[in-house]
Design a protein around this motif. Structure first.
Motif, PDB file in Angstrom:
ATOM      1  N   UNK A   1       2.556   5.931   0.585  1.00  0.00           N
ATOM      2  CA  UNK A   1       2.868   4.726  -0.189  1.00  0.00           C
ATOM      3  C   UNK A   1       1.898   3.630   0.221  1.00  0.00           C
ATOM      4  N   UNK A   2       1.120   3.134  -0.740  1.00  0.00           N
ATOM      5  CA  UNK A   2       0.071   2.156  -0.471  1.00  0.00           C
ATOM      6  C   UNK A   2       0.407   0.859  -1.190  1.00  0.00           C
ATOM      7  N   UNK A   3       0.363  -0.239  -0.465  1.00  0.00           N
ATOM      8  CA  UNK A   3       0.586  -1.561  -1.066  1.00  0.00           C
ATOM      9  C   UNK A   3      -0.748  -2.259  -1.267  1.00  0.00           C
ATOM     10  N   UNK A   4      -0.893  -2.924  -2.400  1.00  0.00           N
ATOM     11  CA  UNK A   4      -2.096  -3.698  -2.703  1.00  0.00           C
ATOM     12  C   UNK A   4      -1.746  -5.176  -2.688  1.00  0.00           C
ATOM     13  N   UNK A   5      -2.511  -5.941  -1.905  1.00  0.00           N
ATOM     14  CA  UNK A   5      -2.261  -7.371  -1.753  1.00  0.00           C
ATOM     15  C   UNK A   5      -3.560  -8.096  -2.045  1.00  0.00           C
ATOM     16  N   UNK A   6      -3.548  -8.985  -3.045  1.00  0.00           N
ATOM     17  CA  UNK A   6      -4.776  -9.638  -3.471  1.00  0.00           C
ATOM     18  C   UNK A   6      -4.755 -11.135  -3.281  1.00  0.00           C
ATOM     19  N   UNK A   7      -5.940 -11.699  -3.254  1.00  0.00           N
ATOM     20  CA  UNK A   7      -6.103 -13.148  -3.162  1.00  0.00           C
ATOM     21  C   UNK A   7      -5.592 -13.783  -4.451  1.00  0.00           C
ATOM     22  N   UNK A   8      -4.787 -14.813  -4.293  1.00  0.00           N
ATOM     23  CA  UNK A   8      -4.237 -15.476  -5.467  1.00  0.00           C
ATOM     24  C   UNK A   8      -5.318 -16.320  -6.153  1.00  0.00           C
ATOM     25  N   UNK A   9      -5.200 -16.438  -7.465  1.00  0.00           N
ATOM     26  CA  UNK A   9      -6.060 -17.304  -8.263  1.00  0.00           C
ATOM     27  C   UNK A   9      -7.545 -16.947  -8.119  1.00  0.00           C
ATOM     28  N   UNK A  10      -7.810 -15.668  -8.075  1.00  0.00           N
ATOM     29  CA  UNK A  10      -9.200 -15.196  -8.076  1.00  0.00           C
ATOM     30  C   UNK A  10      -9.487 -14.600  -9.439  1.00  0.00           C
ATOM     31  N   UNK A  39      -5.639   0.546  -7.832  1.00  0.00           N
ATOM     32  CA  UNK A  39      -4.323   1.149  -8.070  1.00  0.00           C
ATOM     33  C   UNK A  39      -4.458   2.443  -8.861  1.00  0.00           C
ATOM     34  N   UNK A  40      -5.321   2.435  -9.878  1.00  0.00           N
ATOM     35  CA  UNK A  40      -5.528   3.642 -10.664  1.00  0.00           C
ATOM     36  C   UNK A  40      -6.150   4.757  -9.837  1.00  0.00           C
ATOM     37  N   UNK A  41      -7.102   4.411  -8.986  1.00  0.00           N
ATOM     38  CA  UNK A  41      -7.729   5.400  -8.105  1.00  0.00           C
ATOM     39  C   UNK A  41      -6.690   6.047  -7.191  1.00  0.00           C
ATOM     40  N   UNK A  42      -5.824   5.239  -6.616  1.00  0.00           N
ATOM     41  CA  UNK A  42      -4.802   5.766  -5.710  1.00  0.00           C
ATOM     42  C   UNK A  42      -3.809   6.666  -6.448  1.00  0.00           C
ATOM     43  N   UNK A  43      -3.400   6.253  -7.643  1.00  0.00           N
ATOM     44  CA  UNK A  43      -2.454   7.069  -8.403  1.00  0.00           C
ATOM     45  C   UNK A  43      -3.072   8.405  -8.779  1.00  0.00           C
ATOM     46  N   UNK A  44      -4.357   8.408  -9.121  1.00  0.00           N
ATOM     47  CA  UNK A  44      -5.033   9.670  -9.475  1.00  0.00           C
ATOM     48  C   UNK A  44      -4.997  10.675  -8.334  1.00  0.00           C
ATOM     49  N   UNK A  45      -4.861  10.160  -7.113  1.00  0.00           N
ATOM     50  CA  UNK A  45      -4.809  11.050  -5.949  1.00  0.00           C
ATOM     51  C   UNK A  45      -3.373  11.292  -5.481  1.00  0.00           C
ATOM     52  N   UNK A  52       2.274   0.290  -4.737  1.00  0.00           N
ATOM     53  CA  UNK A  52       3.033  -0.946  -4.918  1.00  0.00           C
ATOM     54  C   UNK A  52       2.054  -2.109  -5.001  1.00  0.00           C
ATOM     55  N   UNK A  53       2.314  -3.045  -5.875  1.00  0.00           N
ATOM     56  CA  UNK A  53       1.541  -4.284  -5.937  1.00  0.00           C
ATOM     57  C   UNK A  53       2.429  -5.418  -5.429  1.00  0.00           C
ATOM     58  N   UNK A  54       1.915  -6.157  -4.470  1.00  0.00           N
ATOM     59  CA  UNK A  54       2.701  -7.241  -3.868  1.00  0.00           C
ATOM     60  C   UNK A  54       3.122  -8.245  -4.934  1.00  0.00           C
ATOM     61  N   UNK A  55       4.327  -8.762  -4.795  1.00  0.00           N
ATOM     62  CA  UNK A  55       4.948  -9.585  -5.829  1.00  0.00           C
ATOM     63  C   UNK A  55       4.102 -10.805  -6.200  1.00  0.00           C
ATOM     64  N   UNK A  56       3.644 -11.554  -5.212  1.00  0.00           N
ATOM     65  CA  UNK A  56       2.830 -12.728  -5.500  1.00  0.00           C
ATOM     66  C   UNK A  56       1.505 -12.377  -6.146  1.00  0.00           C
ATOM     67  N   UNK A 109      -1.165 -11.898 -13.330  1.00  0.00           N
ATOM     68  CA  UNK A 109      -0.539 -11.876 -14.643  1.00  0.00           C
ATOM     69  C   UNK A 109      -0.065 -10.524 -15.116  1.00  0.00           C
ATOM     70  N   UNK A 110      -0.251  -9.495 -14.279  1.00  0.00           N
ATOM     71  CA  UNK A 110       0.183  -8.157 -14.671  1.00  0.00           C
ATOM     72  C   UNK A 110       0.240  -7.248 -13.451  1.00  0.00           C
ATOM     73  N   UNK A 111       1.103  -6.254 -13.531  1.00  0.00           N
ATOM     74  CA  UNK A 111       1.101  -5.188 -12.539  1.00  0.00           C
ATOM     75  C   UNK A 111       0.923  -3.850 -13.240  1.00  0.00           C
ATOM     76  N   UNK A 112       0.584  -3.943 -14.551  1.00  0.00           N
ATOM     77  CA  UNK A 112       0.489  -2.703 -15.319  1.00  0.00           C
ATOM     78  C   UNK A 112       1.828  -1.987 -15.277  1.00  0.00           C
ATOM     79  N   UNK A 113       1.802  -0.696 -15.060  1.00  0.00           N
ATOM     80  CA  UNK A 113       3.055   0.050 -14.921  1.00  0.00           C
ATOM     81  C   UNK A 113       3.305   0.440 -13.471  1.00  0.00           C
ATOM     82  N   UNK A 114       2.713  -0.338 -12.549  1.00  0.00           N
ATOM     83  CA  UNK A 114       2.906  -0.074 -11.127  1.00  0.00           C
ATOM     84  C   UNK A 114       4.097  -0.874 -10.596  1.00  0.00           C
TER      85      UNK A 114
END
Length: 294
Positions: free
Chosen positions: A7-16, A27-33, A38-42, A48-53
């Motif tokens: 289980x891998x969480x992705x956490x990104x810089x806000x407002x980039x 996220x797509x690369x990880x799912x393919x494997x 998980x994408x961090x809530x903030x 503006x999106x988490x896709x279907x993750x």
């Protein structure tokens, strides 16, 4: 792929501006494997999106994730480290910012290097943290962690402050200055470096005390064992501002006592094979570079 990371969480810089593309691509690369992503809530809210993750908060990530991939700059890594350190979730940093001293994987190499780490080809290191609290009349009024540094400074005052410094209960000196930086080895290449503090290798068990513009000819930085209890007491009539990793602040009053010790928490950083701390110093900090001629 290594069975250690499921289980891998992705956490990104806000407002980039380019964060959404970077997060969803990884996220797509990880799912393919075959990995759970998980994408961090903030982060999801910011892009503006988490896709279907799946979307998860820091507490859920701390409890359930095997690895957190941090996309951003050093500030993003510092914030993530403080919030996840008690859970000992290993962190991988992909640089989407400027310096990227802690986020050491370049965005262009992100997929390849992340694949190597997931295959088990990586090195791991532990970074020490500081536990800081502010006492007022003997009562705790603030407490937090810092990976880089704790900075006591004059805030908005156009003059110096004055404080007593004690180590393990022993009085050291009274100083008039703009303040003091207490830096971990990780933070020794940050603000403390700008104040002529020493560079401490990450494996050194030390804390650097670096005065800020001291009103003395002999005040020098000193490195202490990280087993010490460091106390700074603000002397009247001086108030001060205390900064933690440059991200959290507390407005202290005269008489407040700032107590800093090594935290039992550590930050686990994973690097691709071939990572070198000294190479990072040369590349990011231009360490020992030959000065350019006019």
């Amino acid at each position: 792929m290594s069975k250690s990371f499921r289980t891998i969480a992705l956490i990104g810089k806000y407002q980039s501006p380019d964060m959404a593309e970077a997060v969803l691509r990884i996220a797509g690369f990880l799912r393919e494997h075959g990995l759970v992503v998980w994408i961090e809530q903030g982060t999801a809210s910011s892009i503006g999106t988490a896709g279907d993750f799946a979307v998860a908060g820091y507490e859920e990530i701390g409890v359930g994730a095997d690895l957190a991939v941090v996309l951003g700059g050093d500030g993003t890594m510092l914030n993530t480290a403080r919030r996840l350190s008690q859970h000992e979730v290993p962190l991988v940093g992909i640089n989407q910012g400027r310096l990227g001293f802690l986020t050491d994987i370049s965005r262009n190499d992100a997929i390849a290097k992340l694949g190597e780490i997931l295959d088990g080809r990586y090195t791991e290191e532990s970074r020490a943290m500081l536990d800081a609290e502010v006492l007022r009349a003997g009562q705790r009024v603030f407490q937090t962690l810092a990976l880089n540094d704790v900075v006591v400074n004059k805030g908005d005052l156009g003059r110096m402050i004055e404080f007593d410094l004690s180590i393990d209960g022993e009085y050291v000196y009274t100083q008039r200055s703009d303040g003091m930086i207490l830096a971990t080895p990780t933070g020794s290449t940050a603000y403390a470096l700008s104040a002529n503090g020493p560079i401490l290798h990450p494996t050194v068990g030390g804390v650097a005390l670096v005065p800020l513009c001291p009103h003395a000819l002999t005040a020098r930085p000193v490195t202490l064992p990280d087993t010490c209890r460091i106390e700074i007491v603000l002397l009247p009539p001086h108030d001060a501002t205390i900064h933690f990793d440059g991200q959290t602040r507390f407005d202290a009053r005269a008489g407040d006592r700032v107590v800093v010790t090594r935290s039992p928490n550590v930050v686990r950083l994973l690097h691709p094979e071939g990572y070198s701390y000294f190479a990072m110093l040369r590349q990011k900090m231009h360490w020992s570079a030959i000065p350019r001629l006019p």
